[in-house]
Design a protein around this motif. Sequence first.
Motif, PDB file in Angstrom:
ATOM      1  N   ARG A 263       0.818  -1.206   0.000  1.00  0.00           N
ATOM      2  CA  ARG A 263       0.000   0.000   0.000  1.00  0.00           C
ATOM      3  C   ARG A 263       0.857   1.264   0.000  1.00  0.00           C
ATOM      4  O   ARG A 263       0.627   2.203  -0.757  1.00  0.00           O
ATOM      5  N   GLU A 264       1.892   1.239   0.826  1.00  0.00           N
ATOM      6  CA  GLU A 264       2.763   2.430   0.908  1.00  0.00           C
ATOM      7  C   GLU A 264       3.516   2.657  -0.392  1.00  0.00           C
ATOM      8  O   GLU A 264       3.619   3.780  -0.873  1.00  0.00           O
ATOM      9  N   LEU A 265       4.011   1.562  -0.981  1.00  0.00           N
ATOM     10  CA  LEU A 265       4.765   1.718  -2.227  1.00  0.00           C
ATOM     11  C   LEU A 265       3.859   2.241  -3.345  1.00  0.00           C
ATOM     12  O   LEU A 265       4.239   3.155  -4.080  1.00  0.00           O
ATOM     13  N   VAL A 266       2.654   1.701  -3.429  1.00  0.00           N
ATOM     14  CA  VAL A 266       1.728   2.155  -4.472  1.00  0.00           C
ATOM     15  C   VAL A 266       1.439   3.648  -4.304  1.00  0.00           C
ATOM     16  O   VAL A 266       1.414   4.407  -5.274  1.00  0.00           O
ATOM     17  N   ASN A 267       1.266   4.089  -3.050  1.00  0.00           N
ATOM     18  CA  ASN A 267       1.025   5.522  -2.781  1.00  0.00           C
ATOM     19  C   ASN A 267       2.178   6.401  -3.195  1.00  0.00           C
ATOM     20  O   ASN A 267       2.000   7.575  -3.499  1.00  0.00           O
ATOM     21  N   ARG A 268       3.395   5.823  -3.167  1.00  0.00           N
ATOM     22  CA  ARG A 268       4.594   6.624  -3.454  1.00  0.00           C
ATOM     23  C   ARG A 268       5.024   6.568  -4.917  1.00  0.00           C
ATOM     24  O   ARG A 268       5.998   7.231  -5.290  1.00  0.00           O
ATOM     25  N   LEU A 269       4.328   5.786  -5.753  1.00  0.00           N
ATOM     26  CA  LEU A 269       4.760   5.662  -7.158  1.00  0.00           C
ATOM     27  C   LEU A 269       4.819   7.023  -7.850  1.00  0.00           C
ATOM     28  O   LEU A 269       5.673   7.260  -8.701  1.00  0.00           O
ATOM     29  N   LYS A 270       3.924   7.918  -7.440  1.00  0.00           N
ATOM     30  CA  LYS A 270       3.883   9.249  -8.064  1.00  0.00           C
ATOM     31  C   LYS A 270       5.156  10.052  -7.799  1.00  0.00           C
ATOM     32  O   LYS A 270       5.447  11.015  -8.501  1.00  0.00           O
ATOM     33  N   ASP A 271       5.916   9.644  -6.802  1.00  0.00           N
ATOM     34  CA  ASP A 271       7.163  10.366  -6.458  1.00  0.00           C
ATOM     35  C   ASP A 271       8.386   9.786  -7.171  1.00  0.00           C
ATOM     36  O   ASP A 271       9.508  10.226  -6.930  1.00  0.00           O
ATOM     37  N   ILE A 272       8.157   8.751  -7.983  1.00  0.00           N
ATOM     38  CA  ILE A 272       9.300   8.072  -8.597  1.00  0.00           C
ATOM     39  C   ILE A 272       9.434   8.478 -10.064  1.00  0.00           C
ATOM     40  O   ILE A 272       8.482   8.399 -10.833  1.00  0.00           O
ATOM     41  N   SER A 273      10.646   8.900 -10.404  1.00  0.00           N
ATOM     42  CA  SER A 273      10.914   9.207 -11.810  1.00  0.00           C
ATOM     43  C   SER A 273      12.162   8.425 -12.230  1.00  0.00           C
ATOM     44  O   SER A 273      13.209   8.513 -11.603  1.00  0.00           O
ATOM     45  N   VAL A 274      12.004   7.636 -13.264  1.00  0.00           N
ATOM     46  CA  VAL A 274      13.146   6.854 -13.766  1.00  0.00           C
ATOM     47  C   VAL A 274      13.464   7.327 -15.180  1.00  0.00           C
ATOM     48  O   VAL A 274      12.581   7.425 -16.031  1.00  0.00           O
ATOM     49  N   THR A 275      14.734   7.658 -15.394  1.00  0.00           N
ATOM     50  CA  THR A 275      15.150   8.100 -16.728  1.00  0.00           C
ATOM     51  C   THR A 275      16.430   7.364 -17.110  1.00  0.00           C
ATOM     52  O   THR A 275      17.090   6.761 -16.255  1.00  0.00           O
ATOM     53  N   PHE A 276      16.760   7.420 -18.379  1.00  0.00           N
ATOM     54  CA  PHE A 276      17.999   6.809 -18.856  1.00  0.00           C
ATOM     55  C   PHE A 276      18.834   7.893 -19.528  1.00  0.00           C
ATOM     56  O   PHE A 276      18.287   8.742 -20.231  1.00  0.00           O
ATOM     57  N   ARG A 277      20.132   7.836 -19.285  1.00  0.00           N
ATOM     58  CA  ARG A 277      21.037   8.773 -19.969  1.00  0.00           C
ATOM     59  C   ARG A 277      22.234   8.017 -20.467  1.00  0.00           C
ATOM     60  O   ARG A 277      22.738   7.116 -19.795  1.00  0.00           O
ATOM     61  N   ARG A 278      22.697   8.418 -21.630  1.00  0.00           N
ATOM     62  CA  ARG A 278      23.885   7.757 -22.184  1.00  0.00           C
ATOM     63  C   ARG A 278      25.152   8.366 -21.588  1.00  0.00           C
ATOM     64  O   ARG A 278      25.310   9.588 -21.594  1.00  0.00           O
ATOM     65  N   ASP A 279      26.012   7.513 -21.049  1.00  0.00           N
ATOM     66  CA  ASP A 279      27.279   8.008 -20.507  1.00  0.00           C
ATOM     67  C   ASP A 279      28.169   8.389 -21.689  1.00  0.00           C
ATOM     68  O   ASP A 279      28.457   7.539 -22.536  1.00  0.00           O
ATOM     69  N   PRO A 280      28.610   9.658 -21.753  1.00  0.00           N
ATOM     70  CA  PRO A 280      29.372  10.090 -22.936  1.00  0.00           C
ATOM     71  C   PRO A 280      30.703   9.359 -23.080  1.00  0.00           C
ATOM     72  O   PRO A 280      31.232   9.249 -24.182  1.00  0.00           O
ATOM     73  N   ILE A 281      31.240   8.840 -21.978  1.00  0.00           N
ATOM     74  CA  ILE A 281      32.543   8.173 -22.064  1.00  0.00           C
ATOM     75  C   ILE A 281      32.392   6.697 -22.457  1.00  0.00           C
ATOM     76  O   ILE A 281      32.986   6.236 -23.416  1.00  0.00           O
ATOM     77  N   THR A 282      31.528   5.981 -21.718  1.00  0.00           N
ATOM     78  CA  THR A 282      31.394   4.546 -22.022  1.00  0.00           C
ATOM     79  C   THR A 282      30.397   4.292 -23.162  1.00  0.00           C
ATOM     80  O   THR A 282      30.387   3.225 -23.764  1.00  0.00           O
TER      81      THR A 282
END
Length: 233
Positions: free
Chosen positions: A60-79
Amino acid sequence: MKKIIIAIDGHSSTGKSTFAKSIAAVMNYTYLDSGALYRAVTLYALEEGLTGKDGRPNVRELVNRLKDISVTFRRDPITGRNETFLNGKNVEKRIRSLDVSQSVSPVSVIPQVREFVDVQLRKWGEKKGIVMDGRDIGTAVFPQAELKIFMTAPAEIRARRRYNEMKAKGEDASFEEVLDNIRERDHLDSNRETNPLVKASDAILLDNGNMSVEEQMIWFKKLMEEKWGITLK
Ligand code: DC
């Protein structure tokens, strides 16, 4: 040729991401790791104290907190590698650790978590030209994907590969722990109620237990030639 969606599903530690990345490179497509989203949500739950001592989430707590989660991807310029960011922080290494691996299945069975992840995956898929790997990409996220591949291999072979990988990175775990974790995840992935791991009827099976990465790419190029008439370098 018009851009398509390639869905790579299968058991854990079958080398889906290595294979999917190699495909993305030869096709000049974008690679997306759907498991990284489940892992990032799991890490959030662990760090925010939303799990019990057994590592299971407080749903229940995790479901309530999903709105606070942002997942993004970024390319590492070196690797040149795609790295996962959780609320702006690079968590690429952290989400691959054994504690996250051990807690991710009970998090990924929560229907609201699956919905949260699926909404983002579908957004990334809108432009096509993507290779996405996971458990339910060809069955639930993109049932319309033009090409679906389902990967498997014996559990002992997968555990040996994963164990060697972890050792090379200096991570601490025994072979038995890794094998147990793989068996447990197989069971949970295949038996959960919402979108379990199952081969889509139109997916092509690839058992890579005795195949190197190079052999898998030869297999893929042959498939593209036969199925789509495309010759890849
Ligand atoms: O591919 P991986 O091991 O990084 O995935 C981590 C977990 O996320 C795995 O135990 C199952 C779950 N998962 C899922 O349920 N559906 C997906 N499409 C991808 C991953």
